[in-house]
Design an enzyme around this catalytic site. Structure first.
Site, PDB file in Angstrom:
ATOM      1  N   ASN A  16     -56.918 146.815   2.393  1.00 49.19           N
ATOM      2  CA  ASN A  16     -56.535 145.933   3.504  1.00 49.19           C
ATOM      3  C   ASN A  16     -55.743 144.766   2.919  1.00 49.19           C
ATOM      4  O   ASN A  16     -56.317 143.869   2.302  1.00 49.19           O
ATOM      5  CB  ASN A  16     -57.815 145.449   4.200  1.00 49.19           C
ATOM      6  N   TRP A  17     -54.437 144.809   3.121  1.00 50.54           N
ATOM      7  CA  TRP A  17     -53.573 143.799   2.489  1.00 50.54           C
ATOM      8  C   TRP A  17     -53.567 142.476   3.251  1.00 50.54           C
ATOM      9  O   TRP A  17     -52.973 141.499   2.800  1.00 50.54           O
ATOM     10  CB  TRP A  17     -52.144 144.340   2.350  1.00 50.54           C
ATOM     11  N   LYS A  18     -54.153 142.457   4.435  1.00 52.83           N
ATOM     12  CA  LYS A  18     -54.218 141.227   5.247  1.00 52.83           C
ATOM     13  C   LYS A  18     -52.815 140.624   5.415  1.00 52.83           C
ATOM     14  O   LYS A  18     -51.850 141.364   5.508  1.00 52.83           O
ATOM     15  CB  LYS A  18     -55.234 140.251   4.633  1.00 52.83           C
ATOM     16  N   HIS A  34     -62.532 143.370  12.372  1.00 57.89           N
ATOM     17  CA  HIS A  34     -62.718 142.749  11.056  1.00 57.89           C
ATOM     18  C   HIS A  34     -63.296 141.347  11.254  1.00 57.89           C
ATOM     19  O   HIS A  34     -62.997 140.687  12.254  1.00 57.89           O
ATOM     20  CB  HIS A  34     -61.373 142.677  10.328  1.00 57.89           C
ATOM     21  N   GLU A  77     -62.529 138.649  10.043  1.00 54.59           N
ATOM     22  CA  GLU A  77     -61.498 137.610  10.197  1.00 54.59           C
ATOM     23  C   GLU A  77     -60.947 137.592  11.624  1.00 54.59           C
ATOM     24  O   GLU A  77     -60.279 136.644  12.014  1.00 54.59           O
ATOM     25  CB  GLU A  77     -60.401 137.811   9.139  1.00 54.59           C
ATOM     26  N   GLU A  84     -69.375 145.336   6.307  1.00 57.06           N
ATOM     27  CA  GLU A  84     -68.796 144.248   5.521  1.00 57.06           C
ATOM     28  C   GLU A  84     -69.607 142.979   5.768  1.00 57.06           C
ATOM     29  O   GLU A  84     -69.369 142.278   6.773  1.00 57.06           O
ATOM     30  CB  GLU A  84     -67.342 144.004   5.923  1.00 57.06           C
ATOM     31  N   GLY A 125     -64.200 138.157   0.352  1.00 57.52           N
ATOM     32  CA  GLY A 125     -63.327 137.195  -0.315  1.00 57.52           C
ATOM     33  C   GLY A 125     -64.070 136.117  -1.080  1.00 57.52           C
ATOM     34  O   GLY A 125     -63.491 135.095  -1.438  1.00 57.52           O
ATOM     35  N   SER A 165     -65.731 141.984  -1.438  1.00 59.45           N
ATOM     36  CA  SER A 165     -65.595 141.711  -2.879  1.00 59.45           C
ATOM     37  C   SER A 165     -65.767 142.954  -3.747  1.00 59.45           C
ATOM     38  O   SER A 165     -66.387 142.889  -4.813  1.00 59.45           O
ATOM     39  CB  SER A 165     -66.550 140.593  -3.308  1.00 59.45           C
ATOM     40  N   GLY A 211     -60.220 144.312  -0.016  1.00 58.37           N
ATOM     41  CA  GLY A 211     -59.258 143.280   0.366  1.00 58.37           C
ATOM     42  C   GLY A 211     -58.492 142.782  -0.847  1.00 58.37           C
ATOM     43  O   GLY A 211     -57.515 143.390  -1.280  1.00 58.37           O
ATOM     44  N   GLY A 212     -58.959 141.682  -1.423  1.00 58.29           N
ATOM     45  CA  GLY A 212     -58.246 141.015  -2.514  1.00 58.29           C
ATOM     46  C   GLY A 212     -57.802 141.947  -3.634  1.00 58.29           C
ATOM     47  O   GLY A 212     -56.648 141.892  -4.077  1.00 58.29           O
TER      48      GLY A 212
END
Ligand code: PGA
Length: 248
Positions: free
Chosen positions: A11-13, A98, A100, A166, A172, A210, A231-232
């Protein structure tokens, strides 16, 4: 029980202009091709890079997905993207609910439910995210919080569907749930989904929060973990490549 190859999803956000996205997609395509026997790989670029990434992934085993969609097919919804538009760009998946969006943009489970129906309508597989906040975890409300999200978000309509556990406090932050906690929640969630007729065999549950090269193999070894939502670490070709290789 694991019945299919795990899905490693990146997930590149809201990261990457088109040139960065294409370079990252090309690196992911090479790593995914080398591990195609052991895992499926999907990437979720920002909307603005989907078309360019679709071109870069052409002929590769990497699937494409959107990070969200609107519930309507078309209409006066300034700034929004429909599930049909994602399908038109070659997407197979869409991430819904998600944290976010649920917590960052106050999106309700009812909206996630309607978006999941839209995904079915467009022939996309929704990946519905659920997870408890730190405060809910401290109050011992983890399963209640997730059950609320599942009951509110899962439509009656038929369609292939996936889920991602999640924990919000793990996203993150560099903090990851322990493998024992992941095993317990995934096992419980799989039973809940089974009771709802959303059997886990057809609806694998991903873990996200993470995930890094050094914890990916241990998390994937958990019986009810059907893949990873990263993610990151998915923004770094080397790190994401290492996560993909951890599936082997
Ligand atoms: P993270 O993000 O890997 O950076 O924690 C996971 C996610 O938001 O899906």
């Amino acid at each position: 029980m694991k019945t299919a190859k795990p899905l490693i999803a990146g997930n590149w956000k809201m990261n990457g202009l088109r040139a960065d996205a294409v370079a990252l997609a090309e690196a992911v395509a090479a790593d995914a091709a080398a591990s195609a026997d052991v895992c499926e790989v999907a990437v979720f670029p920002p909307f603005t890079a989907l078309d360019a990434v679709a071109g870069a992934l052409s002929g590769s085993p990497v699937a494409l997905g959107g990070q969200d969609c609107h519930e309507a097919e078309a209409g006066a919804h300034t700034s929004c993207i429909s599930a049909e538009m994602l399908a038109d760009l070659g997407c197979r998946y869409v991430i819904l609910g998600h944290s976010e969006r649920r917590h960052g943009r106050r999106e309700t489970s009812e909206t996630v439910h309607d978006k999941a129906r839209a995904a079915f309508r467009a022939g996309l597989t929704p990946i519905v995210c659920v997870g408890e906040t730190r405060a809910q975890r401290i109050r011992g409300m983890t399963t209640e919080a997730i059950a609320d999200q599942v009951f509110g978000s899962v439509p009656d309509a038929e369609g292939p569907m996936m889920f991602a556990y999640e924990p919000v406090w793990a996203i993150g932050t560099g903090k990851t749930a322990t493998v024992e906690d992941i095993a317990r929640i995934h096992d419980w969630l799989a039973r809940l989904l089974h009771a709802l007729g959303r059997d886990c065999e057809g609806s694998p549950i991903l873990y996200g929060g993470s995930v890094k090269p050094d914890n990916a193999a241990a998390i994937l070894a958990v019986e009810e973990v059907g893949g990873l939502l990263v993610g990151g670490a998915s923004l770094d070709a080397e790190a994401f490549g290492a996560v993909i290789r951890a599936a082997g």
